[in-house]
Design a protein around this motif. Structure first.
Motif, PDB file in Angstrom:
ATOM      1  N   GLY A   1       0.787  -1.220   0.000  1.00 21.32           N
ATOM      2  CA  GLY A   1       0.000   0.000   0.000  1.00 21.32           C
ATOM      3  C   GLY A   1       0.822   1.275   0.000  1.00 21.32           C
ATOM      4  O   GLY A   1       2.054   1.266   0.047  1.00 21.32           O
TER       5      GLY A   1
ATOM      6  N   LYS B   1      -0.016   6.636   4.614  1.00 19.26           N
ATOM      7  CA  LYS B   1      -0.678   7.919   4.886  1.00 19.26           C
ATOM      8  C   LYS B   1       0.228   8.838   5.708  1.00 19.26           C
ATOM      9  O   LYS B   1       0.201  10.065   5.537  1.00 19.26           O
ATOM     10  CB  LYS B   1      -1.979   7.658   5.648  1.00 19.26           C
ATOM     11  CG  LYS B   1      -2.774   8.899   6.022  1.00 19.26           C
ATOM     12  CD  LYS B   1      -4.055   8.508   6.739  1.00 19.26           C
ATOM     13  CE  LYS B   1      -4.871   9.727   7.154  1.00 19.26           C
ATOM     14  NZ  LYS B   1      -6.125   9.335   7.866  1.00 19.26           N
TER      15      LYS B   1
ATOM     16  N   ASP C   1     -12.242  -6.214   5.103  1.00 18.81           N
ATOM     17  CA  ASP C   1     -13.555  -5.545   5.179  1.00 18.81           C
ATOM     18  C   ASP C   1     -14.720  -6.512   5.318  1.00 18.81           C
ATOM     19  O   ASP C   1     -15.838  -6.225   4.911  1.00 18.81           O
ATOM     20  CB  ASP C   1     -13.788  -4.657   3.944  1.00 18.81           C
ATOM     21  CG  ASP C   1     -12.710  -3.608   3.779  1.00 18.81           C
ATOM     22  OD1 ASP C   1     -12.246  -3.086   4.816  1.00 18.81           O
ATOM     23  OD2 ASP C   1     -12.326  -3.328   2.640  1.00 18.81           O
TER      24      ASP C   1
ATOM     25  N   ASP D   1      -8.511  -2.931   9.179  1.00 22.17           N
ATOM     26  CA  ASP D   1      -8.563  -2.073   7.996  1.00 22.17           C
ATOM     27  C   ASP D   1      -7.781  -0.815   8.361  1.00 22.17           C
ATOM     28  O   ASP D   1      -8.239  -0.002   9.178  1.00 22.17           O
ATOM     29  CB  ASP D   1     -10.026  -1.744   7.679  1.00 22.17           C
ATOM     30  CG  ASP D   1     -10.175  -0.793   6.503  1.00 22.17           C
ATOM     31  OD1 ASP D   1      -9.163  -0.237   6.046  1.00 22.17           O
ATOM     32  OD2 ASP D   1     -11.319  -0.589   6.052  1.00 22.17           O
TER      33      ASP D   1
ATOM     34  N   GLU E   1      -7.203   1.927   6.955  1.00 26.10           N
ATOM     35  CA  GLU E   1      -7.818   3.227   6.678  1.00 26.10           C
ATOM     36  C   GLU E   1      -8.689   3.693   7.839  1.00 26.10           C
ATOM     37  O   GLU E   1      -8.757   4.890   8.130  1.00 26.10           O
ATOM     38  CB  GLU E   1      -8.647   3.157   5.397  1.00 26.10           C
ATOM     39  CG  GLU E   1      -7.842   2.899   4.137  1.00 26.10           C
ATOM     40  CD  GLU E   1      -6.788   3.967   3.926  1.00 26.10           C
ATOM     41  OE1 GLU E   1      -7.087   5.165   4.124  1.00 26.10           O
ATOM     42  OE2 GLU E   1      -5.638   3.612   3.575  1.00 26.10           O
ATOM     43  N   ARG E   2      -9.344   2.765   8.511  1.00 21.84           N
ATOM     44  CA  ARG E   2     -10.211   3.193   9.625  1.00 21.84           C
ATOM     45  C   ARG E   2      -9.687   2.800  10.999  1.00 21.84           C
ATOM     46  O   ARG E   2     -10.169   3.323  12.010  1.00 21.84           O
ATOM     47  CB  ARG E   2     -11.621   2.621   9.436  1.00 21.84           C
ATOM     48  CG  ARG E   2     -11.719   1.104   9.399  1.00 21.84           C
ATOM     49  CD  ARG E   2     -13.179   0.671   9.403  1.00 21.84           C
ATOM     50  NE  ARG E   2     -13.351  -0.737   9.058  1.00 21.84           N
ATOM     51  CZ  ARG E   2     -14.477  -1.398   9.280  1.00 21.84           C
ATOM     52  NH1 ARG E   2     -15.513  -0.805   9.840  1.00 21.84           N
ATOM     53  NH2 ARG E   2     -14.578  -2.673   8.932  1.00 21.84           N
TER      54      ARG E   2
ATOM     55  N   GLU F   1       2.432   2.443  11.348  1.00 20.81           N
ATOM     56  CA  GLU F   1       1.910   2.163  10.016  1.00 20.81           C
ATOM     57  C   GLU F   1       2.846   1.223   9.254  1.00 20.81           C
ATOM     58  O   GLU F   1       2.385   0.309   8.551  1.00 20.81           O
ATOM     59  CB  GLU F   1       1.711   3.458   9.234  1.00 20.81           C
ATOM     60  CG  GLU F   1       1.041   3.232   7.880  1.00 20.81           C
ATOM     61  CD  GLU F   1       0.772   4.525   7.125  1.00 20.81           C
ATOM     62  OE1 GLU F   1      -0.042   4.493   6.201  1.00 20.81           O
ATOM     63  OE2 GLU F   1       1.400   5.555   7.464  1.00 20.81           O
TER      64      GLU F   1
ATOM     65  N   ARG G   1       1.772  -2.327   7.639  1.00 21.74           N
ATOM     66  CA  ARG G   1       1.864  -2.516   6.183  1.00 21.74           C
ATOM     67  C   ARG G   1       2.803  -3.682   5.837  1.00 21.74           C
ATOM     68  O   ARG G   1       2.577  -4.377   4.848  1.00 21.74           O
ATOM     69  CB  ARG G   1       2.313  -1.229   5.500  1.00 21.74           C
ATOM     70  CG  ARG G   1       1.251  -0.136   5.546  1.00 21.74           C
ATOM     71  CD  ARG G   1       1.450   0.949   4.522  1.00 21.74           C
ATOM     72  NE  ARG G   1       0.384   1.953   4.627  1.00 21.74           N
ATOM     73  CZ  ARG G   1      -0.826   1.818   4.105  1.00 21.74           C
ATOM     74  NH1 ARG G   1      -1.112   0.717   3.399  1.00 21.74           N
ATOM     75  NH2 ARG G   1      -1.733   2.762   4.254  1.00 21.74           N
TER      76      ARG G   1
END
Length: 818
Positions: free
Chosen positions: A39, A42, A613, A634, A636-637, A665, A669
């Motif tokens: 990925g 962020k 998800d 997840d 992202e959240r 992170e 990842r």
């Protein structure tokens, strides 16, 4: 399909990428400093921006000393460890956050810095020079193939075509096409890739200086003399007639010039103990080993000494190796050989029945050492469809599909069957030929053959399926020390000069490198990388074949295959950095661990690669009036939430993951991209409350502290709330254990909670875990604990028939799935 070749610049780029790929894979195999990374981050602006620009989602992340990390975009991530990449490769300096593209030279410098942490004698300069030589040579060979419109990966080839159309070469050696010692003209004359043809160079040597052996009656020096009598000029004929007892000795023409510069040879010439006769006779051409030469009308192939560094070793025949080849031919001439032939009529040992060696004043002159090999591909047999494995395993190159893809697709056409079905059948046919035979030849006959890609040749049937196996290079064969008495009863002086009886345990590691990794794992890899069949599917077929042999082997070989956590493989990169010549000093070649590929049979994709998800398990607990739901994390959240959880006071002491969010992170990842660990979120009535990790113990640090089994899976569990009314410890733990034990690959569960986390151990004991022992890990002192299904069900018999479902039933009745 690989890059389209349009001009010389494209060929140069292809050559660099071929060698760079091998170099990166060598680094991954030999050092424990790489992970996958998935990925676009962020909280790492520099890296995230770069990944967004390139569009690559999956990378290999390699960490080097002094805060340097390297990112390589992955084209194919392999279960067996030989990955394929996109380019360019980038380096990031963590102190400055600077990203820059790096070439092979810089990558090799970084690898050397890594090697120095364990090998203080490692140096980059010699390897860098030979790496450049390898790339330059690949470029020349690719150009030759391209300009001559040669198809290097066609489905059908005869023996010498397959030997000479190897564009890539040794997949596991970073100096794959190194030929240090050849000049530019010599490279084209003596390389198999360019199909060079040349006459052998002959010497006439006083008989007291020559040692020769032949299992058959006639001396080879007499055969060479007879050949020269047909071709030589009057000067040479005169010397032959004047010295009827002297020995005619051949040499590779390059080596002949090397020998003529040797002081000892010059002394022999001065003392009239040796005459240089020059080059005569039929033309020979090199096979893939470079120093072994072939003529389709000759009864013999000749494996010459060659003082050229091919990959990382000068290819010199040593006297003990010559004796090994001769000894094996003698052994095959006994009842053992007939029994082997009767039992394995589909295996042909290409023997080396004779050799010639020269010594002067008690000193062996290695450059004259020549092993003489039978040629089964003579005359009408020269066009048999037969190929060495290295050719069959060759990747996409020059715009052509991989050779394996071409073979399987053509076989599918001939059989009129689906490609994947044919690929599976082809793989099964191959392992049926080689796996039982290798085990039996080792266990019953006491012989360890060197079955790597260069030494195994496959003969195909009309449908392009493997029908027969040819095995060459007997000078590398070894024998079980435990069978010395039985074998020497057949050949009393067997291996007295070959030093070939080796303790059984050492032989297992050598079989691991040559047969398990270079042969079978490479086949798994090429079929997977080509997209024919998933690697894990092939491993399961291989595993089944080995299990079928358990009762036929008492040597430990089958047990080694099935149960050793690690196999062994040569560390060719480290060995090159240490400037060790593996031919001269084989005991100095570095061996490294290779995770047992057959253990993939117990790899749970559901546990380690759950679908994102999705709620994977829900269960209602009426007593607590709570519905527990489990889902994969997840990022992202969940990342910010997890970051906050790990900074809570009760988490810091035990979990020690109160890192900056950028570091956290990276942790996730690399975890989510890897094949050893995954993370889940547990929700209580829809509220995220729990985090737990599931790990495959055989690929985890904990496996270093006990006799780990490939079916062992462990967990780490963290409950975020401190309010007892919101913790739901027992429901969460039961759901976690339910889910893990529901997977058929799991044998037992493992835990290694810190000894100062009493609550954690009490929670584990609550569901049936028992402490095995206390272990001292680098980051903590821990209670190593285990749990079997029966122990868990003894605590919670109502959970025995739990159905893992994403929908919770608000009923106390549980449906059995048995």
């Amino acid at each position: 399909m690989d890059r389209i070749i349009c001009n010389q610049s494209d060929i140069r780029t292809a050559a660099e990428e071929i060698n760079y790929t091998i170099l990166i894979n060598s680094c991954c195999r030999e050092f424990a400093n790489s992970t996958f990374y998935y990925g676009s981050p962020k909280y790492d602006e520099v890296l995230g921006k770069y990944f967004d620009e390139t569009g690559h989602q999956l990378h290999l992340k390699i960490d080097f000393p002094e805060g340097i990390e390297v990112y390589v975009p992955l084209k194919y991530a392999s279960e067996s460890g030989r990955h394929q990449y996109y380019f360019p490769v980038v380096e990031r300096n963590l102190s400055t956050d600077e990203l820059r593209v790096i070439d092979m030279d810089r990558f090799l410098e970084l690898v050397t810095s890594q090697a120095l942490t364990a090998h203080p004698d490692a140096t980059v300069e010699n390897s860098k020079e030979r790496l450049h030589n390898s790339v330059d040579n690949i470029e020349k060979y690719l150009t030759h193939f391209y300009e001559n419109k040669l198809k290097v990966n066609k489905a059908e080839m005869n023996f010498i075509e397959a030997e000479q159309l190897l564009a890539i070469g040794h997949h596991a050696h970073p100096l794959t096409k190194g030929r240090s010692g050849f000049s530019g003209k010599e490279l084209f004359t003596y390389s198999p890739e360019t199909g060079g043809r040349f006459k052998l160079h002959y010497f006439l040597i006083h008989p007291t200086c020559v040692t020769e052996r032949n299992v058959e009656e006639q001396c080879f020096s007499e055969i060479f003399r007879e050949d020269l009598l047909k071709h030589a000029d009057t000067n040479v004929l005169g010397l032959l007639n004047e010295n009827p007892e002297w020995k005619v000795v051949p040499a590779h023409p390059w080596e002949a010039q090397y020998l003529l510069q040797e002081p000892l040879v010059q002394e022999m010439i001065a003392n009239e103990a040796l005459y240089d006769l020059g080059a005569w006779g039929a033309l020979y051409t090199p096979t893939s080993s470079v120093r072994t030469v072939y003529n389709e009308e000759s009864d013999w192939m000749f494996k010459f000494s060659l003082h050229v560094k091919i990959t990382s070793a000068e290819r010199v025949n040593y006297l003990h190796e010559l004796h090994r080849g001769h000894d094996f031919a003698r052994l095959l001439a006994t009842e053992l050989g007939q029994k082997l032939k009767n039992q394995f009529d589909y295996i042909n040992f290409i023997t080396d029945p004779g050799f010639i060696s020269v010594a002067y004043k008690g000193r062996v002159i290695n450059g004259f050492n020549t092993s003489i090999r039978k040629n089964p591909f003579k005359g009408e047999f020269a066009n048999k469809n037969v190929s060495l494995l290295a050719s069959i395993f060759q990747d996409e190159v020059l715009g052509e599909k991989s050779r394996m893809a071409n073979i399987i697709e053509e076989a599918a056409k001939r059989k009129k069957q689906p490609v994947q079905e044919v690929a599976l059948a082809w793989f099964e046919a191959y392992i049926e030929l080689v796996v039982p035979a290798t085990v039996t030849i080792f266990s019953e006959f006491g012989i360890a053959c060197e079955l790597h890609q260069q030494n195994v040749l496959v003969e195909f049937d009309d449908d392009l399926f493997p029908a027969k196996i040819h095995i060459r290079d007997n000078q590398s064969f070894l024998y079980r020390k435990s069978r010395e008495k039985a074998l020497t009863a057949l050949v009393p002086d067997l291996a007295t000069q070959g030093n070939a009886f080796i303790r059984d345990e050492r032989l297992l590691d050598l079989i691991s490198h040559y047969f398990l990794v270079s042969n079978l794992a490479a086949l798994v890899n090429v079929m997977g990388a080509t997209g024919l069949v998933k690697e894990q599917t092939l491993v399961e077929l291989w595993y089944k074949k080995v299990v079928d042999l358990k009762d036929e082997d008492e040597t430990g070989l089958v047990d080694y295959l099935l149960n050793n956590r690690y196999w062994k493989v040569k560390g060719n990169l480290i060995t090159a950095l240490l400037n060790v010549d593996g031919g001269e000093a084989p005991a100095s070649v570095v061996m490294v661990n290779y995770p047992n590929l057959l253990h993939l049979r117990f790899f749970s994709r559901q546990l380690i690669f759950p679908q994102p998800d999705e709620v994977i398990y829900s269960r209602y607990f009426p007593k607590e009036e709570v519905t527990i739901r489990i889902r994969p994390i997840d990022l992202e959240r969940d990342l910010e939430m997890l970051h906050e959880w790990f900074h809570r006071d009760h988490a810091k002491k035990i979990w020690k993951m109160d890192w900056p969010i950028r570091e956290l992170e990276v942790y996730y990842r690399t975890m989510l991209a890897g094949n050893a660990l995954s993370s889940y979120i547990g929700e209580a009535n829809g509220v995220p409350t729990c985090n737990f990790e599931v790990y495959w113990a055989t690929r985890d640090l904990v496996g270093d502290y006990y006799d780990v089994l490939p079916s062992d899976y462990g967990t780490h569990q963290f409950i975020a709330p401190t309010d007892p009314k919101k913790k739901y410890v027992s429901p969460f733990t039961q759901c976690m254990v339910d889910y893990v034990f529901a997977q058929p690959e799991v044998g037992k569960m493992v835990g290694e909670g810190a000894v100062d986390s009493l609550a954690s151990m009490m929670n584990k004991a609550h569901v049936g875990f028992k402490i095995e022992k206390v272990i001292e890990m680098p980051h903590k002192k821990a209670n190593l604990n285990f749990c079997y299904r029966e122990w868990y069900w003894a605590k919670f018999p109502q959970n025995k028939n739990i159905v893992i479902s994403p929908v919770a039933e608000k009923s106390t009745e549980l449906v059995s799935h048995e």
